[in-house]
Design an enzyme around this catalytic site. Structure first.
Site, PDB file in Angstrom:
ATOM      1  N   CYS A  20      -3.368   5.195  10.209  1.00  0.00           N
ATOM      2  CA  CYS A  20      -3.624   6.518  10.797  1.00  0.00           C
ATOM      3  C   CYS A  20      -5.028   6.617  11.367  1.00  0.00           C
ATOM      4  CB  CYS A  20      -3.378   7.623   9.766  1.00  0.00           C
ATOM      5  SG  CYS A  20      -4.341   7.461   8.249  1.00  0.00           S
TER       6      CYS A  20
ATOM      7  N   ASP B 111      -2.492  -6.850  -6.622  1.00  0.00           N
ATOM      8  CA  ASP B 111      -3.344  -7.088  -5.462  1.00  0.00           C
ATOM      9  C   ASP B 111      -2.512  -7.861  -4.437  1.00  0.00           C
ATOM     10  OD1 ASP B 111      -5.137  -8.137  -3.582  1.00  0.00           O
ATOM     11  OD2 ASP B 111      -6.742  -8.348  -5.044  1.00  0.00           O
TER      12      ASP B 111
ATOM     13  N   ASP C  46       1.296  -1.402  -4.877  1.00  0.00           N
ATOM     14  CA  ASP C  46       0.028  -0.707  -4.668  1.00  0.00           C
ATOM     15  C   ASP C  46      -1.018  -1.266  -5.618  1.00  0.00           C
ATOM     16  OD1 ASP C  46      -0.581   2.017  -2.962  1.00  0.00           O
ATOM     17  OD2 ASP C  46      -2.009   1.741  -4.606  1.00  0.00           O
TER      18      ASP C  46
ATOM     19  N   CYS D 288       0.865  -1.197   0.000  1.00  0.00           N
ATOM     20  CA  CYS D 288       0.000   0.000   0.000  1.00  0.00           C
ATOM     21  C   CYS D 288       0.893   1.236   0.000  1.00  0.00           C
ATOM     22  CB  CYS D 288      -0.913   0.023   1.215  1.00  0.00           C
ATOM     23  SG  CYS D 288      -1.885  -1.478   1.442  1.00  0.00           S
TER      24      CYS D 288
ATOM     25  N   PRO E 192       1.269   7.393  -1.516  1.00  0.00           N
ATOM     26  CA  PRO E 192       1.999   8.172  -2.528  1.00  0.00           C
ATOM     27  C   PRO E 192       3.522   8.092  -2.440  1.00  0.00           C
ATOM     28  CG  PRO E 192       1.274   9.635  -0.799  1.00  0.00           C
ATOM     29  CD  PRO E 192       0.708   8.275  -0.456  1.00  0.00           C
ATOM     30  N   GLY E 193       4.078   7.374  -1.466  1.00  0.00           N
ATOM     31  CA  GLY E 193       5.498   7.077  -1.527  1.00  0.00           C
ATOM     32  C   GLY E 193       6.391   7.690  -0.479  1.00  0.00           C
ATOM     33  N   GLY E 194       5.851   8.371   0.511  1.00  0.00           N
ATOM     34  CA  GLY E 194       6.700   8.963   1.536  1.00  0.00           C
ATOM     35  C   GLY E 194       7.502   7.925   2.293  1.00  0.00           C
ATOM     36  N   LYS E 195       6.844   6.830   2.662  1.00  0.00           N
ATOM     37  CA  LYS E 195       7.538   5.772   3.411  1.00  0.00           C
ATOM     38  C   LYS E 195       8.489   5.002   2.502  1.00  0.00           C
ATOM     39  CE  LYS E 195       3.626   5.426   6.578  1.00  0.00           C
ATOM     40  NZ  LYS E 195       2.833   6.476   5.878  1.00  0.00           N
TER      41      LYS E 195
END
Length: 460
Positions: A387, A318, A292, A271, A274-277
């Site tokens: 979150c 998936d 993703d 998952c 948007p790619g920060g982690k």
């Protein structure tokens, strides 16, 4: 003062030469705000979707950029304070508004948000609300009520608003019960934090102190750069185009840190968009596979990595069907959730989510976590995070997995990895942040997202 609806209106709408009602300056933006508020509260539509520049609500897309900024501010003020606004309205009427007068209540909410929480001339908010009521056949008989109620609100604002803010639970009933049950000792502080927009946090590649000085921000205890106020687009700030940093809430930056030293490891970020982690893991020296389910979100992730000059293998698949050729050393699962920890930046969430969403997502998370554990080698590590403020989506999921998987164990979060947030470590060793943490006298620099994270080890 007793306020009741007028049965008849002596004043008729003004007409232009073409026979249409004259457009009062600012009326169009307030009508759009009321329409969008109705879509969020009555139909549980996502604010992000409604305000999308290309595919959003037609009323939004028809506005000028200046009017869009105004409407966004009105919507956010209304949604952040809706129970307080409704309590103030109900205080000023002799009897409850008719149940069917939904459009009338939205008109009053939009005006009240401006009067109580925005730097907009109060008389202008009243005059435009009156015109809104006058132009709506459903509300014409309430024009006098709208005018009198809002003018009375102006007169009583200084006295009544602080009292209501201290007395009213600033959340819909389902969310208020969830937070008060899960966090009885600081529920009121969480509700108060939700009233304020979040700071902008940046994860920088290196030298936080230098970037904080350049951008006029502060360094948080965890090493992020926090900007309290930003004029203009984020993308115009120094360092963005060169890929020196990316926007990421302090709490969102923590899960990737919990692995510790991972240089040379094979790590899967599930998952990932948007790619920060993903960027954090790549920057730490890991060989990262970013998975993703959404092709569009994965495309955005790839674009972000290119700007940041970081590499990862991007996989569109998936999770439940994906079959990687080799087990990973570690997996990060930042799972889909109700997002109730991000209400400061998404104030529509209390009005678009429900307890049924929490239960449904908790079930999905448990299945995803069970699948994630099959992707690591014996002795490998899985960090599970989301979150949500709901313990049903965090602590309960981990407890269920530990009970059903005897060859999985929990590893306690090390306080050294999260300086300044040591109090966020639970007695069980998990991480639990809430929006009232990282306090500051200036709300613009206070708080962080509500996050849960747990480290699970696959035993040999």
């Amino acid at each position: 003062m007793v306020l009741t609806p007028a049965s008849k209106q002596k004043r008729r709408p003004r007409k232009s030469a073409e026979g249409n009602r004259e457009q009062v300056p600012g009326l169009g933006s307030r009508l759009a705000a009321a329409k969008l508020l109705s879509a969020i509260v009555d139909r549980r539509a996502s604010m992000d979707g409604l305000l999308d520049p290309q595919n959003g609500n037609p009323a939004w897309r028809a506005l000028s950029e200046q009017d869009r900024s105004l409407v966004r501010a009105i919507l956010q003020a209304a949604l952040r304070n809706l129970p307080i606004i409704d309590a103030f309205i109900d205080l000023l009427v002799a009897r409850p508004l008719p149940e069917g007068a939904v459009a009338l209540r939205h008109t009053l909410r939009i005006a009240a948000a401006q009067i109580l929480f925005l730097d907009i001339p109060a008389h202008a908010a009243v005059n435009i609300a009156v015109e809104m009521a006058r132009g709506d056949p459903r509300n014409r008989r309430f024009v006098a009520l709208v005018n009198a109620l809002l003018r009375q609100m102006i007169r009583q604002k200084d006295e009544e608003l602080p009292r209501l803010q201290s007395r009213v639970i600033n959340a819909p009933a389902w969310l208020g019960e969830l937070i008060e049950s899960a966090y009885p000792e600081h529920a009121s502080a969480i509700f108060e934090a939700h009233r304020h927009p979040p700071a902008i946090d940046l994860t920088v590649k290196s030298d936080s102190e230098s970037w904080a000085a350049r951008l006029g921000g502060r360094v948080t205890p965890t090493g992020s750069v926090r900007l309290g106020h930003v004029d203009g687009p984020i993308t115009d700030l120094e360092g963005f185009a060169d890929g020196e940093w990316w926007v990421q809430d302090v709490a969102a930056s923590i899960p990737a840190r919990l692995f510790g030293e991972i240089s040379g490891w094979r790590v899967a970020d599930l998952c990932a968009a948007p790619g920060g982690k993903t960027a954090q893991l790549a920057l730490a020296g890991a060989s990262v596979t970013a998975l993703d389910f959404s092709a569009n979100r994965l495309k955005r992730l790839d674009e972000n990595l290119k700007r940041l000059k970081l590499d990862a293998e991007c996989v569109h698949a998936d999770l439940f069907e994906w079959q990687p050729g080799e087990a990973f050393d570690a997996v990060l699962l930042d799972a889909p959730c109700s997002s109730t920890g991000t209400i400061r930046r998404h104030p529509d969430i209390p009005w678009t989510k429900s307890p049924s969403d929490v239960a449904k997502l908790a079930d999905l998370q448990e299945r995803m976590l069970a699948r994630a554990l099959t992707l690591v080698r014996p002795g490998g590590m899985v960090v599970f995070s989301n979150c949500s403020l709901a313990k049903e989506e965090g602590e309960d999921v981990v407890s269920a997995i530990l009970e059903s998987h005897p060859k999985v164990d929990r590893r306690a979060v090390e306080s050294a990895l999260i300086p300044g947030l040591e109090d966020a470590i639970s007695p069980e060793g998990d991480l639990r942040t809430t929006p009232d943490m990282l306090p500051d006298p200036d709300p613009a620099y206070a708080g962080l997202d509500g996050f849960f994270a747990s480290i699970l080890m696959r035993l040999s």
